[in-house]
Enzyme design. Sequence first.
Site, PDB file in Angstrom:
ATOM      1  N   SER A 194       0.719   0.907  -8.335  1.00  0.00           N
ATOM      2  CA  SER A 194       0.440   1.835  -9.572  1.00  0.00           C
ATOM      3  C   SER A 194       0.816   1.538 -11.014  1.00  0.00           C
ATOM      4  CB  SER A 194       1.085   3.241  -9.183  1.00  0.00           C
ATOM      5  OG  SER A 194       1.279   4.175 -10.491  1.00  0.00           O
ATOM      6  N   TYR A 231       8.252   8.094  -6.770  1.00  0.00           N
ATOM      7  CA  TYR A 231       6.822   7.490  -6.704  1.00  0.00           C
ATOM      8  C   TYR A 231       6.895   6.185  -7.614  1.00  0.00           C
ATOM      9  CZ  TYR A 231       1.823   6.814  -7.327  1.00  0.00           C
ATOM     10  OH  TYR A 231       0.391   6.467  -7.300  1.00  0.00           O
TER      11      TYR A 231
HETATM   12  P1  NDP Z   1      -5.922  10.845  -2.510  1.00  0.00           P
HETATM   13  O1  NDP Z   1      -4.790  11.873  -2.335  1.00  0.00           O
HETATM   14  O2  NDP Z   1      -7.080  11.189  -3.202  1.00  0.00           O
HETATM   15  O3  NDP Z   1      -6.428  10.200  -0.978  1.00  0.00           O
HETATM   16  C1  NDP Z   1      -5.304   9.826  -0.548  1.00  0.00           C
HETATM   17  C2  NDP Z   1      -6.013   9.034   0.872  1.00  0.00           C
HETATM   18  O4  NDP Z   1      -4.773   8.787   1.574  1.00  0.00           O
HETATM   19  C3  NDP Z   1      -6.672   9.891   1.728  1.00  0.00           C
HETATM   20  O5  NDP Z   1      -7.715   9.442   2.407  1.00  0.00           O
HETATM   21  C4  NDP Z   1      -5.602  10.751   2.751  1.00  0.00           C
HETATM   22  O6  NDP Z   1      -6.193  11.000   3.981  1.00  0.00           O
HETATM   23  C5  NDP Z   1      -4.909   9.444   2.856  1.00  0.00           C
HETATM   24  N1  NDP Z   1      -3.518   9.821   3.067  1.00  0.00           N
HETATM   25  C6  NDP Z   1      -2.710  10.931   2.285  1.00  0.00           C
HETATM   26  N2  NDP Z   1      -1.634  11.192   2.802  1.00  0.00           N
HETATM   27  C7  NDP Z   1      -1.384  10.071   3.916  1.00  0.00           C
HETATM   28  C8  NDP Z   1      -0.268  10.095   4.717  1.00  0.00           C
HETATM   29  N3  NDP Z   1       0.993  10.608   4.525  1.00  0.00           N
HETATM   30  N4  NDP Z   1      -0.557   8.782   5.565  1.00  0.00           N
HETATM   31  C9  NDP Z   1      -1.748   8.299   5.755  1.00  0.00           C
HETATM   32  N5  NDP Z   1      -2.493   8.445   4.923  1.00  0.00           N
HETATM   33  C10 NDP Z   1      -2.756   9.522   3.897  1.00  0.00           C
HETATM   34  O7  NDP Z   1      -5.363   9.616  -3.388  1.00  0.00           O
HETATM   35  P2  NDP Z   1      -6.076   8.746  -4.441  1.00  0.00           P
HETATM   36  O8  NDP Z   1      -7.193   8.023  -3.933  1.00  0.00           O
HETATM   37  O9  NDP Z   1      -5.718   9.135  -5.776  1.00  0.00           O
HETATM   38  O10 NDP Z   1      -4.772   7.438  -4.421  1.00  0.00           O
HETATM   39  C11 NDP Z   1      -5.180   6.401  -3.296  1.00  0.00           C
HETATM   40  C12 NDP Z   1      -4.086   5.292  -3.846  1.00  0.00           C
HETATM   41  O11 NDP Z   1      -4.153   4.811  -5.182  1.00  0.00           O
HETATM   42  C13 NDP Z   1      -2.756   5.864  -3.657  1.00  0.00           C
HETATM   43  O12 NDP Z   1      -1.691   4.623  -3.070  1.00  0.00           O
HETATM   44  C14 NDP Z   1      -2.139   6.388  -5.020  1.00  0.00           C
HETATM   45  O13 NDP Z   1      -0.682   6.097  -5.098  1.00  0.00           O
HETATM   46  C15 NDP Z   1      -2.689   5.149  -5.830  1.00  0.00           C
HETATM   47  N6  NDP Z   1      -2.973   5.311  -7.173  1.00  0.00           N
HETATM   48  C16 NDP Z   1      -3.554   6.592  -7.638  1.00  0.00           C
HETATM   49  C17 NDP Z   1      -3.729   7.001  -8.899  1.00  0.00           C
HETATM   50  C18 NDP Z   1      -4.703   8.037  -9.368  1.00  0.00           C
HETATM   51  O14 NDP Z   1      -4.529   8.507 -10.494  1.00  0.00           O
HETATM   52  N7  NDP Z   1      -5.315   8.914  -8.598  1.00  0.00           N
HETATM   53  C19 NDP Z   1      -3.200   6.034  -9.899  1.00  0.00           C
HETATM   54  C20 NDP Z   1      -2.536   4.834  -9.493  1.00  0.00           C
HETATM   55  C21 NDP Z   1      -2.422   4.773  -7.981  1.00  0.00           C
HETATM   56  P3  NDP Z   1      -6.586  12.632   4.230  1.00  0.00           P
HETATM   57  O15 NDP Z   1      -7.782  12.666   3.570  1.00  0.00           O
HETATM   58  O16 NDP Z   1      -6.880  12.809   5.616  1.00  0.00           O
HETATM   59  O17 NDP Z   1      -5.453  13.571   3.652  1.00  0.00           O
END
Ligand code: NDP
Length: 248
Positions: free
Chosen positions: A143, A157
């Site tokens: 991130s 985070y």
């Molecule tokens: P979302 O919350 O939209 O999606 C998260 C995904 O990870 C889902 O598939 C979810 O599965 C899975 N997940 C959630 N919790 C867990 C857990 N405890 N263990 C395993 N899997 C888990 O997140 P984003 O798509 O926004 O983010 C994806 C990545 O990008 C993350 O690492 C985030 O930190 C990073 N990021 C995001 C930004 C943003 O602005 N969105 C900016 C910078 C980085 P399920 O659907 O089953 O819950």
Amino acid sequence: MNSNKLQGKTAFVTGGSRGIGTSIVRRLVQEGAAVAFTYANSVEKANELVKEIQAAGGRALALQAKGEDIASVKSAVGETINEFGHLNILVNNAGILDVKPYDQFTMEDFDRTVTVNIKAVFAAIQAAGPQMRHGDRIINIGSVNADVTGFPGMSLYSMSKAAVAAMTRGLARDLAPQGVTVNNIQPGPVDTDMNPAEGEMAAILKNVIALGRYGTVNDIASLVAFLSSPEAGYITGASLDINGGFMI
Ligand code: NDP
């Protein structure tokens, strides 16, 4: 979009059931890869994505793995290798965002962020790395908050994503002798359930993004596709910003 650049390759994407991960899964499939992905709870969304990919003639596999349960992460990697025979591209995308004033975090909160955002990433790499070969790829989703924070409540985070950046550099060294690159993508705000592009917080964030908009999940998937491709063979240990000019 169907370039077939990744024809014959196999990929494993954590957190593929929603958000950025879903877009990465779709894009890698469009480029020709067979893709396994994990979900934590969204079993229906995961199954729908598999059906969508199979209906279009692609190969996909959904596996449940929670970052809090390191054994489940390792076994999902193992199942993928058993199913596909090998693993060429590992994308550590799953992550959690826990925002609170520093004095309100419990030590359980601390451990959860460390486990899901750092330990599970390391565990997946440990499980996949030994069987990866020259030209294979490891891509972590970090991130922008590893480098800049801008707002209160982000201590855990930000810490976790800085650790991912540093881990990426260390592992790039470790895996270089076997010809595997390890990189870290650092998105700025991307419109997903984690960080919706509408609302009070979004308005503040858009003000500090030079391009004035959130990123899309496809913006991030495009960079994953590039890093996965043969053209990116001389990039390793890098943390690549993709943030529309966030707080520059
Ligand atoms: P979302 O919350 O939209 O999606 C998260 C995904 O990870 C889902 O598939 C979810 O599965 C899975 N997940 C959630 N919790 C867990 C857990 N405890 N263990 C395993 N899997 C888990 O997140 P984003 O798509 O926004 O983010 C994806 C990545 O990008 C993350 O690492 C985030 O930190 C990073 N990021 C995001 C930004 C943003 O602005 N969105 C900016 C910078 C980085 P399920 O659907 O089953 O819950």
